[in-house]
Design a protein around this motif. Structure first.
Motif, short mmCIF file in Angstrom:
data_model
loop_
_atom_site.label_atom_id
_atom_site.label_comp_id
_atom_site.label_asym_id
_atom_site.label_seq_id
_atom_site.Cartn_x
_atom_site.Cartn_y
_atom_site.Cartn_z
N ALA A 171 0.54 -1.28 -0.09
CA ALA A 171 0.03 -0.37 -0.39
C ALA A 171 1.13 1.18 0.15
O ALA A 171 0.33 2.01 0.57
N GLY A 172 1.98 1.26 -1.06
CA GLY A 172 2.73 2.38 -1.02
C GLY A 172 4.00 2.47 0.12
O GLY A 172 5.04 3.31 0.00
N SER B 13 3.67 11.61 -3.29
CA SER B 13 2.65 11.78 -2.61
C SER B 13 2.29 13.14 -2.48
O SER B 13 1.38 13.67 -3.24
N THR C 38 -8.52 4.50 -7.79
CA THR C 38 -7.41 3.62 -7.86
C THR C 38 -5.97 3.82 -7.41
O THR C 38 -5.64 3.88 -7.13
N HIS D 82 -3.71 6.08 -5.61
CA HIS D 82 -3.73 5.41 -3.54
C HIS D 82 -4.66 6.43 -2.87
O HIS D 82 -4.62 7.46 -2.87
N GLN E 96 -2.84 5.46 -11.29
CA GLN E 96 -1.48 4.30 -10.87
C GLN E 96 -1.39 3.05 -11.76
O GLN E 96 -3.08 2.25 -11.73
N ASN F 243 -2.01 -0.09 -9.99
CA ASN F 243 -2.88 1.27 -8.76
C ASN F 243 -2.59 0.05 -7.47
O ASN F 243 -1.85 -0.79 -6.80
N PHE F 244 -3.72 0.82 -6.71
CA PHE F 244 -3.37 0.64 -5.04
C PHE F 244 -3.92 -0.71 -4.90
O PHE F 244 -3.99 -1.13 -3.81
N THR G 215 3.93 3.36 -7.08
CA THR G 215 4.23 3.99 -5.80
C THR G 215 5.20 2.48 -5.67
O THR G 215 5.83 2.41 -4.48
#
Lengths: 128, 484, 425
Positions: free
Chosen positions: C59-60, C122, C146, C148, C197, C200-201, C227
């Motif tokens: 998650a990043g 971010s 999607t 973050h 992204q 994506n997330f 990310t």
């Protein structure tokens, strides 16, 4: 040094009027103050310009100076060689270093700008 | 005479891409303990790339030699005085580096359960507390990633408070001596910038200011001590003028190294300020980052601080996201934690008294330099200096470069903008009398050279492996990456 | 020294400050501690956190191995304790390393130009959005759900006060990729940028080529966010995008509770004048030798002040240097192998669980927890010193009983088997 047939502004631009077309540029004094010019940002052909408003900028390594148009009208030609060789603004500001050509919408404007002698006197007072 | 340095050879080094040879590697992965998969099969061939063109192929020894050789081309605090004004280039204690690499601090994930992050919370809470204590403020957010990011956060807080009162207003006043980030931050927060000039003592002109402040002014952004190293003696009056019209006082804390322990902005009318932990609190600049720019505020601004906030209950620490008035997030996660750890270590090492003593030493060093240089250089403003002093000289740029030949980093050149030929010098408390004396000797010697052999100064530096760099060519035809 | 100045006490150094601004008390901060006490304090704090746990959170922020050489290099005093390289003659070390960094980011992303780094991923996103607005002269932003969630929140904070409309569009509940129809609906003649992204997330790879075509057809730019930088070693580079904004934490930057990291913005050549942040360029010195310097500085705040492209003043030089050393060590072959290991590990676990989405995924995926709650599963895993996945209902209320799991090269088969077992698979 500043050609007699041009008109000048206190923001250090010049205009040469031929028929309904005005060619504009920055003065010898302006390029000298900026130093080595590295980039010129100019409006696209077709852009409508209003007298004394910002139309772009000239940059040296450590300074940016806005360009204000001395006259109103529509941009008809942009000096393409400045993109490749911005240094001609330093070497020939009144000749090959012109910026844009404008189709004048208010032909009376240029006549009210500074003459070479008046501009010369203005630069003298500004720098003293 | 040049006493601090003499020349020694440095090694040449090509770029990584030029020393690469096909098949060379500098890594080793463990053997895969699960079945391999065919990328084209599981992803679809259209999503799988060709090899990365021209990416490095070098060995581990190639890598360590490459970067070690490059490093020797840099100047650094650990080599000597780094007198950049308003940059506060002080010693970066290595214990800070050691604690930041504590396993249980370095490897924690921001989304792991709060119960497994209690040590991190404790560090953040303690740092918030001591920064509030040092500034005399009521609450602190540690989230902004750098000074400029803190400025943006701060101005957004101003806007949020004024909006809640019914009118966000239109303008923010910025002194002409301010750092360029101030006006840029103001614009990003949707305000217009109005400049106010300094008076002949290098301070804000309170009469001019009083005429400018009206119901459309949201705040003033004031650096104190300002970029001339001068304390704004009328700060209380400035705050009164702004507050009388319902506007706020934002202080840029870039120069907090002059105040820690001897003066607390929150005690005399400053509503909010940012701090640069990479300046006052000794976290390393690292060639341009990472920094950290916490924002400290008075009580009325607290509800608007960025999400999330620390909260404590009997079950321990956790993050509070339920704050309806908050300006929102200014970045992902909670701040530059690794930098925050270093800053707390610095504050712990000093204690309250030690911070005060460091400030006094910084003032002492700056005033000592000023005194010894005053006869050969013209001081820009006669007002007393705090932690830095600003001189003026027409050849400031050349003198700065000539200092390199004497073994010093240049001072800050041509800033603040209001001083033509500015030489802005900040020694910090780090320097000994010995190092300061060498620096003074160097500058006095250069002042002599300017008179006797100006050519030598104009063409400096002469002793570096890279001499005068053609910045004009770099800007006219930008080459921003290596190509074959 | 006091004698030289003509003073007798240190206190006289600030005697000119008005009485009311002087602080007369003592700061409520315990007296100075020894080096040992400081190390001990932080050691104890570290023990209060998770220690030596296996970690399936992504998650990043990703748990990748950090080669020893990375800290060896960034601990060199000449890199650690130097300032922004304004004085080119005595900063060639930092400048050369940044030039290599910019080059490698271009090679990885397929972009023409990359800056010297941003604070993090971010904050790179709103900077990229504002850049797109300057380029297109438009004011609207369309962003995929999607992307973050925290990046989207930051975008909201930056844009809210400038009156910039930001519209989100949906994802396809089957594939986990963004919903092209939903995107089409929100695009209009005022859309400056479409922000997506990939991966994506949810860990799903987006069809950037198709999305770019749709965005360009409306005159909008495509801003592609990443990310998980390791994915660039294996996945088709985002060369269809106009601007790439990403986070490099995966390149040997420790998770460190969320920072400091390093973001980047890269773009097509023609947009370089609108690119925020520092840039290093190649030139020559007076002797004709190759040299590097900061360049195109007129975009920046210290010259253009309120008209600058951004208020950003620094890059993350030392963090970017970590990434540079990482990229050099892994190199062409290593980054590919590393990415393939991540892919294999994630598919080893992912194919044993009930995955929510069918789209192609790299090293993260969303798993449904079935009759159990995510907390029940994660609680059980903690008993095995394993930190489980991220509960997704926190950001996506519609995705109850779902977790986002990440498997990097550091996930062992035994731990993945334990996770699968906890899910009842």
């Amino acid at each position: 040094m500043d050609p007699e047939d041009l008109r000048y502004t206190k923001e250090h631009e010049w205009v040469r009027v031929e028929g309904d077309t005005g060619t504009i540029g920055i003065t010898f004094h302006a390029q000298k103050e900026l130093g080595d010019i590295v980039y010129v940002d100019l409006p696209k052909p077709g852009t409508l310009l209003q007298q004394h408003k910002t139309i772009g900028s000239v940059e040296s390594v450590k300074a940016v100076s806005d360009i204000y148009t001395p006259v109103s009208g529509e941009v008809v030609e942009v000096n393409g060689s400045l993109a490749e060789s911005p240094e001609i603004l330093n070497t020939d500001p009144y000749g090959s270093g012109w910026l844009v050509k404008i189709r004048l919408s208010e032909p009376g404007e240029a006549g009210k700008l500074l003459t070479a002698a008046e501009y010369h006197a203005f630069v003298g007072t500004e720098s003293s | 005479m040049i006493t601090k340095v003499r020349q020694h050879p440095t090694q040449n080094e090509s770029l990584l891409f030029e020393t690469s040879s096909p098949g060379k590697i500098g890594y080793q992965l463990p053997a895969l303990d699960v079945p391999p998969v065919d990328p084209s099969e599981v992803l679809g061939a259209e999503y799988v790339r060709e090899e990365i063109p021209d990416f490095p192929e070098v060995s581990e020894v190639d890598v360590i030699r490459h970067f070690t050789r490059l490093s020797t081309w840099n100047y650094a605090i650990d080599l000597g005085l780094y007198p950049l004004g308003s940059c506060t280039m002080k010693y970066n204690p290595r214990v800070n580096e050691a604690v930041a690499r504590t396993e249980g601090l370095m490897w924690i994930h921001p989304y792991q359960p709060d119960a497994l992050s209690q040590g991190a919370f404790a560090i953040l809470a303690e740092l918030e507390r001591v920064l509030a204590e040092i500034t005399g403020m009521d609450a602190v957010t540690l989230q902004p990633a750098a000074g400029a990011h803190g400025e943006l956060t701060g101005i957004l807080l101003v806007r949020a408070l004024l909006e809640a009162q019914g009118n966000p207003r239109k303008r923010v006043i910025v002194p002409d001596s301010a750092h360029g980030t101030n006006p840029a931050s103001v614009r990003m927060a949707g305000y217009e910038v109005v400049n106010v000039a300094s008076n002949d003592r290098g301070m804000l002109d309170t009469e001019a200011l009083a005429r400018m402040v009206d119901d459309d002014v949201a705040a003033i952004m004031i650096t104190n001590p300002n970029t001339l190293g001068v304390f704004e003696e009328h700060i209380i009056e400035v705050a009164r003028i702004l507050h009388s019209k319902g506007a706020l006082v934002y202080m840029d804390g870039a120069n907090l190294n002059a105040l820690a322990g001897i003066s607390r902005p929150g005690d005399y009318g400053v509503d909010l300020m940012h701090l640069n932990l990479h300046k006052t609190f000794s976290t390393p600049h690292g060639g341009g980052g990472p920094g950290s720019g916490p924002v400290a505020v008075k009580k009325p601004l607290e509800p608007f601080l960025p999400l999330p906030r620390l909260q404590h209950a009997s079950s321990g620490w956790s993050w509070n996201y339920d704050r309806p008035h908050s300006i929102g997030r200014v970045r992902a996660f909670y701040g530059n934690f690794g930098v925050l750890v270093r800053a707390l270590a610095y504050i712990m090492a000093h204690g309250g008294n030690g911070l005060r003593r460091a400030t006094l030493d910084a003032l002492l060093n700056a005033n000592y330099l000023r005194k010894l240089l005053e006869t050969d250089y013209e001081i820009a403003y006669s007002a007393p200096s705090m932690h830095e002093c600003v001189f003026r000289h027409a050849a400031t740029g050349a003198i700065a470069k000539r200092l390199i030949d004497y073994g010093f980093h240049p001072y800050t050149v041509s800033f603040p903008l209001i001083v033509h030929g500015a030489m802005m010098i900040e020694p910090t408390e780090t320097e000994s009398k010995q190092e300061l004396d060498l620096f003074v000797d160097a500058l006095i010697s250069i002042a002599q050279e300017v008179k006797e052999s100006p050519e030598l100064v104009q063409t400096a530096p002469h002793s570096t492996r890279t001499n005068k760099v053609d910045e004009v060519a770099a800007a006219r035809k930008p080459i921003l990456k290596w190509t074959r | 020294m006091l004698d030289t100045i003509g003073l007798s006490t240190l206190e006289e150094l600030y005697a000119h400050l008005p009485e009311d601004v002087r602080f007369h008390g003592a700061l409520n901060i315990p007296s100075g501690k020894s080096e040992y006490e400081i190390i001990d304090y932080f050691r104890v704090r570290g023990h209060e956190n998770a220690n030596s746990h296996a970690n399936f959170l992504g998650a990043g922020v990703y748990h990748h191995y950090r080669p020893v050489l990375v800290d060896t290099v960034v601990s060199r005093a000449e890199f650690l304790t130097s300032y922004t390289p304004y004085q080119a003659e005595i900063s060639q070390g930092t400048l050369t390393a940044i030039f290599e960094f910019q080059t490698m980011i271009c090679q990885l992303t397929g972009m023409d130009v990359a800056n010297a780094s941003m604070y993090d991923g971010s904050t790179a996103v709103p900077e990229a959005a504002m850049m797109a607005m300057r380029i297109t002269g438009r004011e609207g932003i369309a962003v995929a759900r999607t992307v973050h969630p925290e990046y989207r929140e930051v975008l909201g904070t930056y844009t809210r006060h400038q009156g910039v409309p930001v519209t989100e569009f949906e994802y396809d509940p089957e594939s986990g990729q963004l919903d092209l129809e939903s995107m089409e609906q929100v695009l209009n003649e005022n859309t400056a940028a479409v922000i997506i992204q990939s991966p994506n997330f949810f860990g799903v790879i987006e069809d950037a080529k198709r999305i770019a075509e749709m965005a360009h057809a409306k005159g909008a730019l495509l801003v592609l966010v990443f990310t998980e930088a390791v994915s660039l070693g294996l996945l088709e580079p985002p060369r269809d995008a106009d601007i790439v904004a990403g986070e490099l934490q995966s390149f040997a930057i420790a998770p460190s509770y969320g920072g400091p990291f390093a973001g980047i913005i890269a773009c097509k050549e023609k947009y370089v004048r609108q690119l925020p942040g520092r840039l290093v360029g190649e030139t020559k010195d007076a002797s004709g030798n190759r040299a590097f310097c900061l360049t195109l500085a007129t975009r920046e705040q210290h010259i253009r002040r309120e008209k600058a492209t951004s208020n950003i003043c620094t890059n993350q030089a030392l963090i970017a240097l970590m990434a540079t050393v990482f990229m050099a060590l892994y190199g062409k072959q290593g980054l590919r192998e590393l990415a393939e290991q991540n892919l294999a590990k994630a598919h080893y676990l992912g194919e044993r669980l009930w995955r929510r989405f069918k789209g192609p995924y790299f090293n993260e995926f969303v798993a449904a927890t079935g009759v159990q709650s995510p907390d029940e599963i994660n609680h059980r895993l903690l008993g095995f010193q394993i930190v489980g996945g991220l509960r997704l209902d926190r950001f996506y209320p519609e995705l109850g009983n779902s977790v986002l799991l990440c498997c990097t090269e550091m996930a062992s088969r035994a731990d993945m088997d334990a996770v699968a077992e906890a899910f009842g698979a």
